[in-house]
Design a protein around this motif. Structure first.
Motif, PDB file in Angstrom:
ATOM      1  N   ILE A  46      -0.158 -32.239  81.048  1.00 53.12           N
ATOM      2  CA  ILE A  46      -1.607 -33.051  80.775  1.00 53.12           C
ATOM      3  C   ILE A  46      -2.036 -32.338  79.575  1.00 53.12           C
ATOM      4  O   ILE A  46      -1.797 -31.241  79.197  1.00 53.12           O
ATOM      5  N   GLY A  47      -2.202 -33.283  78.525  1.00 49.96           N
ATOM      6  CA  GLY A  47      -2.699 -32.753  77.035  1.00 49.96           C
ATOM      7  C   GLY A  47      -4.019 -31.790  77.084  1.00 49.96           C
ATOM      8  O   GLY A  47      -4.919 -31.725  78.035  1.00 49.96           O
ATOM      9  N   HIS A  48      -3.984 -30.992  75.970  1.00 53.67           N
ATOM     10  CA  HIS A  48      -4.892 -30.047  75.782  1.00 53.67           C
ATOM     11  C   HIS A  48      -6.309 -30.674  76.115  1.00 53.67           C
ATOM     12  O   HIS A  48      -7.213 -30.240  76.742  1.00 53.67           O
ATOM     13  N   GLU A  49      -6.566 -31.640  75.329  1.00 53.74           N
ATOM     14  CA  GLU A  49      -7.971 -32.379  75.226  1.00 53.74           C
ATOM     15  C   GLU A  49      -8.169 -32.793  76.677  1.00 53.74           C
ATOM     16  O   GLU A  49      -9.301 -32.838  77.266  1.00 53.74           O
ATOM     17  N   GLN A  50      -7.622 -33.376  77.394  1.00 51.62           N
ATOM     18  CA  GLN A  50      -7.671 -34.040  78.611  1.00 51.62           C
ATOM     19  C   GLN A  50      -7.790 -33.089  79.680  1.00 51.62           C
ATOM     20  O   GLN A  50      -8.736 -32.861  80.371  1.00 51.62           O
ATOM     21  N   ALA A  51      -7.090 -32.092  79.709  1.00 53.57           N
ATOM     22  CA  ALA A  51      -7.117 -30.747  80.528  1.00 53.57           C
ATOM     23  C   ALA A  51      -8.374 -29.847  80.356  1.00 53.57           C
ATOM     24  O   ALA A  51      -8.955 -29.475  81.146  1.00 53.57           O
ATOM     25  N   GLY A  52      -8.862 -29.883  78.902  1.00 51.08           N
ATOM     26  CA  GLY A  52     -10.098 -29.383  78.589  1.00 51.08           C
ATOM     27  C   GLY A  52     -11.363 -30.268  79.168  1.00 51.08           C
ATOM     28  O   GLY A  52     -12.152 -29.280  79.668  1.00 51.08           O
ATOM     29  N   GLU A  53     -11.206 -31.484  79.215  1.00 52.63           N
ATOM     30  CA  GLU A  53     -12.367 -32.355  79.654  1.00 52.63           C
ATOM     31  C   GLU A  53     -12.435 -32.218  81.155  1.00 52.63           C
ATOM     32  O   GLU A  53     -13.345 -32.253  81.908  1.00 52.63           O
ATOM     33  N   ILE A  54     -11.318 -31.862  81.961  1.00 53.61           N
ATOM     34  CA  ILE A  54     -11.328 -31.894  83.460  1.00 53.61           C
ATOM     35  C   ILE A  54     -11.787 -30.480  83.620  1.00 53.61           C
ATOM     36  O   ILE A  54     -12.568 -30.348  84.589  1.00 53.61           O
ATOM     37  N   THR A  55     -11.452 -29.470  83.027  1.00 54.48           N
ATOM     38  CA  THR A  55     -11.690 -28.184  83.403  1.00 54.48           C
ATOM     39  C   THR A  55     -13.441 -27.792  82.971  1.00 54.48           C
ATOM     40  O   THR A  55     -14.039 -26.797  83.487  1.00 54.48           O
ATOM     41  N   ALA A  56     -13.825 -28.582  82.198  1.00 57.90           N
ATOM     42  CA  ALA A  56     -15.221 -28.633  81.742  1.00 57.90           C
ATOM     43  C   ALA A  56     -16.333 -29.173  82.543  1.00 57.90           C
ATOM     44  O   ALA A  56     -17.320 -28.727  82.418  1.00 57.90           O
ATOM     45  N   GLU A  57     -15.712 -29.902  83.521  1.00 60.81           N
ATOM     46  CA  GLU A  57     -16.674 -30.643  84.170  1.00 60.81           C
ATOM     47  C   GLU A  57     -17.018 -29.927  85.628  1.00 60.81           C
ATOM     48  O   GLU A  57     -16.334 -29.331  86.132  1.00 60.81           O
ATOM     49  N   PRO A  58     -18.248 -29.950  85.505  1.00 56.53           N
ATOM     50  CA  PRO A  58     -18.909 -29.324  86.848  1.00 56.53           C
ATOM     51  C   PRO A  58     -18.414 -29.843  87.939  1.00 56.53           C
ATOM     52  O   PRO A  58     -18.343 -31.100  88.065  1.00 56.53           O
ATOM     53  N   PHE A  59     -18.074 -29.285  89.064  1.00 60.53           N
ATOM     54  CA  PHE A  59     -17.844 -29.833  90.524  1.00 60.53           C
ATOM     55  C   PHE A  59     -19.137 -30.440  91.188  1.00 60.53           C
ATOM     56  O   PHE A  59     -19.973 -29.720  91.140  1.00 60.53           O
ATOM     57  N   ALA A  60     -19.035 -31.600  91.739  1.00 64.92           N
ATOM     58  CA  ALA A  60     -20.152 -32.140  92.377  1.00 64.92           C
ATOM     59  C   ALA A  60     -20.298 -31.236  93.955  1.00 64.92           C
ATOM     60  O   ALA A  60     -19.184 -30.798  94.389  1.00 64.92           O
TER      61      ALA A  60
END
Length: 79
Positions: A41-55
């Motif tokens: 998974i690309g750095h940008e997408q991985a960054g977006e995924i890990t930056a999202e708070p969990f519901a």
């Protein structure tokens, strides 16, 4: 020890606990980020995924607490 000193000590302990939890959360996000990048998974997408708070939810609905999901192609999907 006076009540004021007790309050200052309790406040300091609470700040230390918060700092520890924040550090652990940062380390966990970084570990997840590295794992996502390792599986392609690309750095940008991985960054977006890990930056999202969990519901969070008060129910036992597992999909409300799992955060974003990935398809087999590594694209973010809906819960």
């Amino acid at each position: 020890m006076s009540a004021e000193q007790d309050n200052e000590d309790a406040y300091g302990k609470e700040l230390a606990a918060i700092s520890r939890h924040q550090s652990e959360a940062t380390n966990a996000r970084f570990t997840v980020f590295q794992a996502l990048v390792a599986v392609g998974i690309g750095h940008e997408q991985a960054g977006e995924i890990t930056a999202e708070p969990f519901a969070t939810s008060s129910s036992n609905d597992q999909s409300a607490t799992m955060g974003p999901r990935l398809s087999a192609a590594g694209e973010r999907g809906t819960n």
